[in-house]
Design a protein around this motif. Structure first.
Motif, mmCIF file in Angstrom:
data_model
loop_
_atom_site.group_PDB
_atom_site.id
_atom_site.type_symbol
_atom_site.label_atom_id
_atom_site.label_comp_id
_atom_site.label_asym_id
_atom_site.label_seq_id
_atom_site.Cartn_x
_atom_site.Cartn_y
_atom_site.Cartn_z
ATOM 1 N N ALA A 1 -10.265 0.909 -5.484
ATOM 2 C CA ALA A 1 -10.595 2.296 -5.173
ATOM 3 C C ALA A 1 -10.525 2.542 -3.670
ATOM 4 C CB ALA A 1 -11.988 2.631 -5.698
ATOM 5 N N GLU B 1 -6.844 2.942 -2.757
ATOM 6 C CA GLU B 1 -6.339 4.240 -3.212
ATOM 7 C C GLU B 1 -6.800 5.363 -2.286
ATOM 8 O OE1 GLU B 1 -6.962 7.244 -6.952
ATOM 9 O OE2 GLU B 1 -6.487 5.142 -7.413
ATOM 10 N N LEU C 1 1.300 6.112 -7.499
ATOM 11 C CA LEU C 1 0.097 6.927 -7.415
ATOM 12 C C LEU C 1 0.449 8.408 -7.421
ATOM 13 C CD1 LEU C 1 -3.019 6.855 -6.963
ATOM 14 C CD2 LEU C 1 -2.529 6.926 -4.495
ATOM 15 N N LYS D 1 0.551 2.065 -7.329
ATOM 16 C CA LYS D 1 -0.814 2.014 -7.839
ATOM 17 C C LYS D 1 -1.466 0.679 -7.503
ATOM 18 C CE LYS D 1 -0.556 5.298 -11.675
ATOM 19 N NZ LYS D 1 -0.643 5.466 -13.150
ATOM 20 N N ASN D 2 -2.758 0.755 -7.197
ATOM 21 C CA ASN D 2 -3.521 -0.420 -6.819
ATOM 22 C C ASN D 2 -4.867 -0.351 -7.526
ATOM 23 O OD1 ASN D 2 -5.385 -2.119 -5.046
ATOM 24 N ND2 ASN D 2 -3.375 -2.518 -4.102
ATOM 25 N N ARG D 3 -5.391 -1.471 -7.900
ATOM 26 C CA ARG D 3 -6.652 -1.474 -8.653
ATOM 27 C C ARG D 3 -7.868 -1.202 -7.782
ATOM 28 N NH1 ARG D 3 -5.855 -6.722 -12.704
ATOM 29 N NH2 ARG D 3 -3.974 -5.906 -13.775
ATOM 30 N N PHE E 1 3.365 5.545 -2.941
ATOM 31 C CA PHE E 1 2.169 4.711 -2.880
ATOM 32 C C PHE E 1 1.962 4.022 -4.232
ATOM 33 C CE2 PHE E 1 2.012 8.028 0.195
ATOM 34 C CZ PHE E 1 1.467 7.449 1.327
ATOM 35 N N GLN F 1 -4.713 5.155 0.752
ATOM 36 C CA GLN F 1 -3.368 5.646 0.463
ATOM 37 C C GLN F 1 -3.315 7.171 0.565
ATOM 38 O OE1 GLN F 1 -3.097 3.704 -3.418
ATOM 39 N NE2 GLN F 1 -1.341 2.496 -2.692
ATOM 40 N N LYS F 2 -4.302 7.821 0.017
ATOM 41 C CA LYS F 2 -4.307 9.284 0.051
ATOM 42 C C LYS F 2 -4.567 9.812 1.458
ATOM 43 C CE LYS F 2 -5.328 10.029 -4.821
ATOM 44 N NZ LYS F 2 -6.178 10.700 -5.835
ATOM 45 N N GLY G 1 0.810 -1.216 0.000
ATOM 46 C CA GLY G 1 0.000 0.000 0.000
ATOM 47 C C GLY G 1 0.836 1.257 0.000
#
Length: 409
Positions: free
Chosen positions: A308, A311, A101, A304-306, A302, A314-315, A81
């Protein structure tokens, strides 16, 4: 000039919406010593308290061991992550490959450009105008850590600078002490070299070599004096047989060694051991010769991850890492300096305050990772290992070092 303000209260800056439900986020890093683990716990506790779940992915052995594992996972389709890298070019190829990301929306919402100091930290996260990492600290390697106990045992005053430290070496040895504790790892030898460079040659020479890429200066007398000083360090560390940096720090902690050239993260080990700055140990930024610090350190990227949900988590973590309350809690435990200039650090000890004074003064240099490619950094690490383990003449090492730099032009 940017100064550090003493705020009366800490106000959370995280503007992103809270999680509707807890999201697991694996976070990989190489912080495994006592002080480092205490600092990581602050990050994990804050993330968990905000409603998500920090899944710790510590990798022992330091960055040189951890980074290939992290990169292999990301490029192999098994991304974590979030993952630690140092400021600079270590993750550049991953960003350019589209594997990281984009955090620009987080950075803009949180006002990072107005808060992160020095600006070079955020610049190191920026590729083609987009921001891909969250800086968390400033770590500087240009510190000499001294054991007040070792000097008291030897009946000597605590040195005020590198010159006095070198002169004290024979008397420390006569008292049964190791003058300079140095771990048997490539990056530690290279760190000592870089710290001695800034201390002995000074900021102007450093910039001419590492920023202007002036190879005439690199081959000149100022850098020759640096290699002579590194030869002194080799003699002082001849009886240091430990492996890891924190083992070397422990020799200083226990009064078995006079000193150690190490980054300010060593301070975390002193804190965990209950040692008091100015009483049990002395810290000299710029080895007491030139009060300069480099602005290296750590940032989180971070992959990228599929998902949502992942993500969004992560943010949330990215925003949290730069928030004022997390910056205070983490950096006080880590021994590093914060990446923002508007937070309350009245609780900082004497050594951290020295670092903050240097930071506010503007006597800063970018880290080597920001100036040279990983290939050049690796070549110079290998060179310093060979130098410290052999009888290589300083002049020979100097020539090879210049050749390594020229290969990166």
């Amino acid at each position: 000039m940017k100064t550090f303000k003493l705020a009366t209260a800490l106000v959370a800056s995280v503007a992103l919406p809270a999680a509707a439900f807890a999201t697991d986020l694996e976070v990989t890093h190489w912080w495994t010593s006592g002080g480092e683990a205490a600092a990581v716990a602050e990050l994990a506790n804050a993330f968990n308290a905000a409603g998500d779940n920090w899944v710790d992915g510590a990798i022992a052995g330091g960055g040189s061991t951890a980074r290939p594992i992290m990169i292999s996972r990301i490029t192999g389709g098994d991304p974590m992550g979030a993952t630690q890298f140092n400021h600079g070019q270590q993750a550049l190829e991953l960003v350019e490959a589209g594997l990281m990301l984009d955090l620009t929306d987080v950075a803009e919402a949180e006002g990072w450009k107005d808060k992160v100091f020095p600006p070079s930290l955020l610049d190191a996260c920026t590729v083609d105008g987009r921001i891909y990492c969250a800086p968390v600290n400033i770590h500087s390697p240009e510190w000499l850590w001294l054991s007040n106990q070792a000097y008291a045992d030897a009946g000597l005053p605590v040195p005020a600078n590198w010159t006095e430290f070198v002169a004290s070496g024979p008397q420390l040895e006569a008292a049964g002490k190791i003058p300079l504790a140095l771990g048997n790892q490539a990056w530690q030898s290279n760190l000592a070299f870089n710290a001695i460079t800034v201390a002995v040659a000074g900021l102007d020479v450093w910039k001419q070599v590492n920023v202007d890429k002036n190879m005439d200066v690199a081959a000149g007398p100022e850098m020759a004096a640096v290699f002579t000083a590194v030869g002194d360090a080799r003699k002082l560390a001849a009886n240091s047989t430990v492996q890891d940096w924190n083992q070397a720090t422990n020799l200083v902690l226990n009064g078995q060694a006079g000193g150690q050239i190490m980054g300010d993260w060593a301070q975390g080990e002193f804190q965990v051991a209950g040692k008091v700055a100015g009483t049990d140990y002395t810290c000299l930024p710029g080895l007491g010769l030139n009060a300069y610090l480099s602005t290296g350190g750590d940032a989180f990227y971070f992959p990228k991850n599929r998902s949502a949900d992942v993500e969004a988590a992560q943010k949330r973590l990215a925003a949290l890492l730069v928030s004022p309350e997390v910056q205070v809690a983490f950096n006080l435990k880590k021994g590093s300096l914060p990446i923002r200039g508007d937070i309350d650090l009245e609780a900082a000890n004497d050594c951290m305050k020295k670092g903050l004074e240097v930071l506010a003064s503007g006597n800063l240099v970018p880290s080597g990772d920001m100036s040279w490619s990983p290939d050049v950094v690796k070549q110079n690490e290998d060179l310093m290992v060979e130098f410290f383990k052999s009888g290589m003449a300083p002049e020979t090492a100097h020539q090879q070092w210049v050749s390594n730099l020229e290969s990166g032009l």
